[in-house]
Motif scaffolding. Structure first.
Motif, PDB file in Angstrom:
ATOM      1  N   UNK A 117     -14.026 -53.116 -13.648  1.00 47.29           N
ATOM      2  CA  UNK A 117     -14.813 -53.715 -14.810  1.00 47.29           C
ATOM      3  C   UNK A 117     -15.406 -52.516 -15.486  1.00 47.29           C
ATOM      4  N   UNK A 118     -16.353 -51.892 -14.383  1.00 52.69           N
ATOM      5  CA  UNK A 118     -17.160 -50.791 -14.975  1.00 52.69           C
ATOM      6  C   UNK A 118     -16.510 -50.080 -15.841  1.00 52.69           C
ATOM      7  N   UNK A 119     -15.496 -49.389 -15.370  1.00 49.65           N
ATOM      8  CA  UNK A 119     -14.576 -48.074 -15.773  1.00 49.65           C
ATOM      9  C   UNK A 119     -14.080 -48.424 -17.019  1.00 49.65           C
ATOM     10  N   UNK A 120     -13.710 -49.742 -17.225  1.00 48.12           N
ATOM     11  CA  UNK A 120     -13.176 -50.419 -18.561  1.00 48.12           C
ATOM     12  C   UNK A 120     -14.368 -50.696 -19.625  1.00 48.12           C
ATOM     13  N   UNK A 121     -15.169 -51.193 -19.139  1.00 46.28           N
ATOM     14  CA  UNK A 121     -16.303 -51.310 -20.186  1.00 46.28           C
ATOM     15  C   UNK A 121     -17.134 -50.105 -20.719  1.00 46.28           C
ATOM     16  N   UNK A 122     -17.138 -49.187 -19.698  1.00 47.64           N
ATOM     17  CA  UNK A 122     -17.890 -48.146 -20.060  1.00 47.64           C
ATOM     18  C   UNK A 122     -16.885 -46.987 -20.821  1.00 47.64           C
ATOM     19  N   UNK A 123     -15.661 -47.103 -20.557  1.00 48.49           N
ATOM     20  CA  UNK A 123     -14.809 -46.003 -21.059  1.00 48.49           C
ATOM     21  C   UNK A 123     -15.016 -44.681 -20.443  1.00 48.49           C
ATOM     22  N   UNK A 124     -15.411 -44.645 -19.364  1.00 45.38           N
ATOM     23  CA  UNK A 124     -15.492 -43.416 -18.720  1.00 45.38           C
ATOM     24  C   UNK A 124     -14.455 -42.553 -18.596  1.00 45.38           C
ATOM     25  N   UNK A 125     -13.280 -43.451 -18.266  1.00 51.91           N
ATOM     26  CA  UNK A 125     -11.937 -43.034 -18.103  1.00 51.91           C
ATOM     27  C   UNK A 125     -10.728 -43.891 -19.149  1.00 51.91           C
ATOM     28  N   UNK A 126      -9.866 -43.356 -19.333  1.00 54.91           N
ATOM     29  CA  UNK A 126      -8.797 -44.097 -20.024  1.00 54.91           C
ATOM     30  C   UNK A 126      -8.594 -45.322 -19.298  1.00 54.91           C
ATOM     31  N   UNK A 127      -7.899 -46.373 -20.154  1.00 51.03           N
ATOM     32  CA  UNK A 127      -7.661 -47.633 -19.461  1.00 51.03           C
ATOM     33  C   UNK A 127      -6.554 -47.288 -18.384  1.00 51.03           C
ATOM     34  N   UNK A 128      -5.671 -46.628 -18.897  1.00 52.80           N
ATOM     35  CA  UNK A 128      -4.161 -46.221 -17.914  1.00 52.80           C
ATOM     36  C   UNK A 128      -5.170 -45.525 -16.388  1.00 52.80           C
ATOM     37  N   UNK A 129      -6.213 -44.989 -16.435  1.00 52.32           N
ATOM     38  CA  UNK A 129      -6.854 -44.114 -15.420  1.00 52.32           C
ATOM     39  C   UNK A 129      -7.463 -45.123 -14.827  1.00 52.32           C
ATOM     40  N   UNK A 130      -8.212 -45.882 -15.376  1.00 56.89           N
ATOM     41  CA  UNK A 130      -9.002 -47.040 -14.867  1.00 56.89           C
ATOM     42  C   UNK A 130      -8.021 -48.106 -13.846  1.00 56.89           C
ATOM     43  N   UNK A 131      -7.047 -48.245 -14.517  1.00 57.60           N
ATOM     44  CA  UNK A 131      -5.926 -49.056 -13.694  1.00 57.60           C
ATOM     45  C   UNK A 131      -5.420 -48.470 -12.364  1.00 57.60           C
ATOM     46  N   UNK A 132      -5.064 -47.022 -12.816  1.00 57.98           N
ATOM     47  CA  UNK A 132      -4.618 -46.165 -11.695  1.00 57.98           C
ATOM     48  C   UNK A 132      -5.833 -46.134 -10.463  1.00 57.98           C
ATOM     49  N   UNK A 133      -6.937 -46.108 -10.905  1.00 63.27           N
ATOM     50  CA  UNK A 133      -8.158 -45.892  -9.993  1.00 63.27           C
ATOM     51  C   UNK A 133      -8.343 -47.247  -9.220  1.00 63.27           C
ATOM     52  N   UNK A 134      -8.043 -48.382  -9.913  1.00 61.66           N
ATOM     53  CA  UNK A 134      -8.138 -49.715  -9.397  1.00 61.66           C
ATOM     54  C   UNK A 134      -7.138 -49.817  -8.351  1.00 61.66           C
ATOM     55  N   UNK A 135      -5.817 -49.519  -8.562  1.00 55.50           N
ATOM     56  CA  UNK A 135      -4.709 -49.413  -7.580  1.00 55.50           C
ATOM     57  C   UNK A 135      -5.078 -48.690  -6.276  1.00 55.50           C
ATOM     58  N   UNK A 136      -5.589 -47.578  -6.531  1.00 56.97           N
ATOM     59  CA  UNK A 136      -5.926 -46.538  -5.668  1.00 56.97           C
ATOM     60  C   UNK A 136      -7.259 -47.172  -4.547  1.00 56.97           C
ATOM     61  N   UNK A 137      -8.082 -47.953  -5.304  1.00 54.88           N
ATOM     62  CA  UNK A 137      -9.096 -48.422  -4.425  1.00 54.88           C
ATOM     63  C   UNK A 137      -8.716 -49.565  -3.864  1.00 54.88           C
ATOM     64  N   UNK A 138      -7.683 -50.574  -4.271  1.00 52.16           N
ATOM     65  CA  UNK A 138      -7.368 -51.636  -3.618  1.00 52.16           C
ATOM     66  C   UNK A 138      -6.510 -51.019  -2.161  1.00 52.16           C
ATOM     67  N   UNK A 139      -5.843 -50.061  -2.346  1.00 47.25           N
ATOM     68  CA  UNK A 139      -5.145 -49.402  -0.964  1.00 47.25           C
ATOM     69  C   UNK A 139      -6.246 -49.038  -0.248  1.00 47.25           C
ATOM     70  N   UNK A 140      -7.566 -48.235  -0.595  1.00 49.25           N
ATOM     71  CA  UNK A 140      -8.462 -47.868   0.150  1.00 49.25           C
ATOM     72  C   UNK A 140      -9.147 -49.112   0.693  1.00 49.25           C
ATOM     73  N   UNK A 141      -9.323 -50.073   0.247  1.00 52.02           N
ATOM     74  CA  UNK A 141      -9.857 -51.580   0.563  1.00 52.02           C
ATOM     75  C   UNK A 141      -8.980 -52.215   1.634  1.00 52.02           C
ATOM     76  N   UNK A 142      -7.692 -51.760   1.775  1.00 48.72           N
ATOM     77  CA  UNK A 142      -6.625 -52.327   2.580  1.00 48.72           C
ATOM     78  C   UNK A 142      -5.978 -53.639   2.178  1.00 48.72           C
ATOM     79  N   UNK A 143      -5.982 -53.605   0.810  1.00 43.39           N
ATOM     80  CA  UNK A 143      -5.385 -54.693   0.396  1.00 43.39           C
ATOM     81  C   UNK A 143      -3.834 -54.613   0.500  1.00 43.39           C
ATOM     82  N   UNK A 144      -3.043 -55.406   0.895  1.00 41.76           N
ATOM     83  CA  UNK A 144      -1.747 -55.149   1.101  1.00 41.76           C
ATOM     84  C   UNK A 144      -0.900 -54.781   0.005  1.00 41.76           C
ATOM     85  N   UNK A 145       0.325 -54.140   0.184  1.00 39.79           N
ATOM     86  CA  UNK A 145       0.883 -53.350  -0.894  1.00 39.79           C
ATOM     87  C   UNK A 145       1.679 -54.679  -1.923  1.00 39.79           C
ATOM     88  N   UNK A 146       1.881 -55.491  -1.600  1.00 36.08           N
ATOM     89  CA  UNK A 146       2.515 -56.660  -2.460  1.00 36.08           C
ATOM     90  C   UNK A 146       1.259 -57.213  -3.456  1.00 36.08           C
TER      91      UNK A 146
END
Length: 176
Positions: A67-96
């Motif tokens: 939410x923060x990255x998208x709202x502040x536009x600190x990175x592109x939307x595609x990068x914000x979504x990629x960071x989201x996926x990476x942080x989900x992995x780091x938070x131990x969210x299952x792959x599916x």
């Protein structure tokens, strides 16, 4: 890398929360700090899908960062979504679950800035997800509408009860 501070939030209302203490994420190249008083709804999950992905869980910090990255536009939307996926992995969210969540935010972002290879991955995730979710989502949506109708009837009936004997049934709201 990863979150270097704890999440402390305060409820604003039934839908929104605010971060009470800064939340810090150490990325590969950058540090992102979500400031105190940042407003969030946690994961923006449509109501018919909260049976599968609740609005909060082990992925709450990742959702707030997104939410923060998208709202502040600190990175592109595609990068914000990629960071989201990476942080989900780091938070131990299952792959599916993390790939479905990533596909949903990519779709929500309009698939802007996505490479052909990433688009192919998106389709490989999105198409089976839609097939998997279609029937339960329709069933849940139908029952949410039916329950809203029951609440509406109770609210209308309550209007005919003398004010001193009313149970003060709240006005029904259809939320997504």
């Amino acid at each position: 890398m990863g979150f270097t501070s704890s999440l402390v939030v305060e409820e604003i209302d039934g839908e929104f929360w605010k971060v009470r203490e800064p939340l810090t994420y150490q990325g590969a190249d950058e540090v992102f700090e979500i400031p105190a008083d940042f407003r969030t709804d946690f994961a923006s999950v449509p109501r018919p899908l909260v049976w599968l992905i609740p609005r909060y869980g082990v992925y709450t910090r990742a959702a707030i960062l997104h939410d923060f990255l998208v709202r502040t536009e600190r990175v592109s939307r595609a990068d914000a979504d990629g960071i989201f996926r990476r942080t989900l992995r780091e938070c131990d969210v299952s792959r599916p679950r993390r790939w479905m969540m990533w596909a949903a935010v990519r779709l929500g972002g309009g698939l802007r800035g996505i490479s052909p290879a990433a688009f192919a991955v998106f389709l490989l995730i999105a198409v089976p997800s839609v097939i998997f979710l279609a029937i339960p989502t329709v069933v849940v949506t139908v029952f949410l509408v039916l329950f809203w109708c029951v609440e509406l009837i109770a609210w209308v009936v309550d209007r005919f009860v003398p004010p001193d004997r009313r149970t003060r049934v709240p006005r029904p709201q259809m939320r997504t």
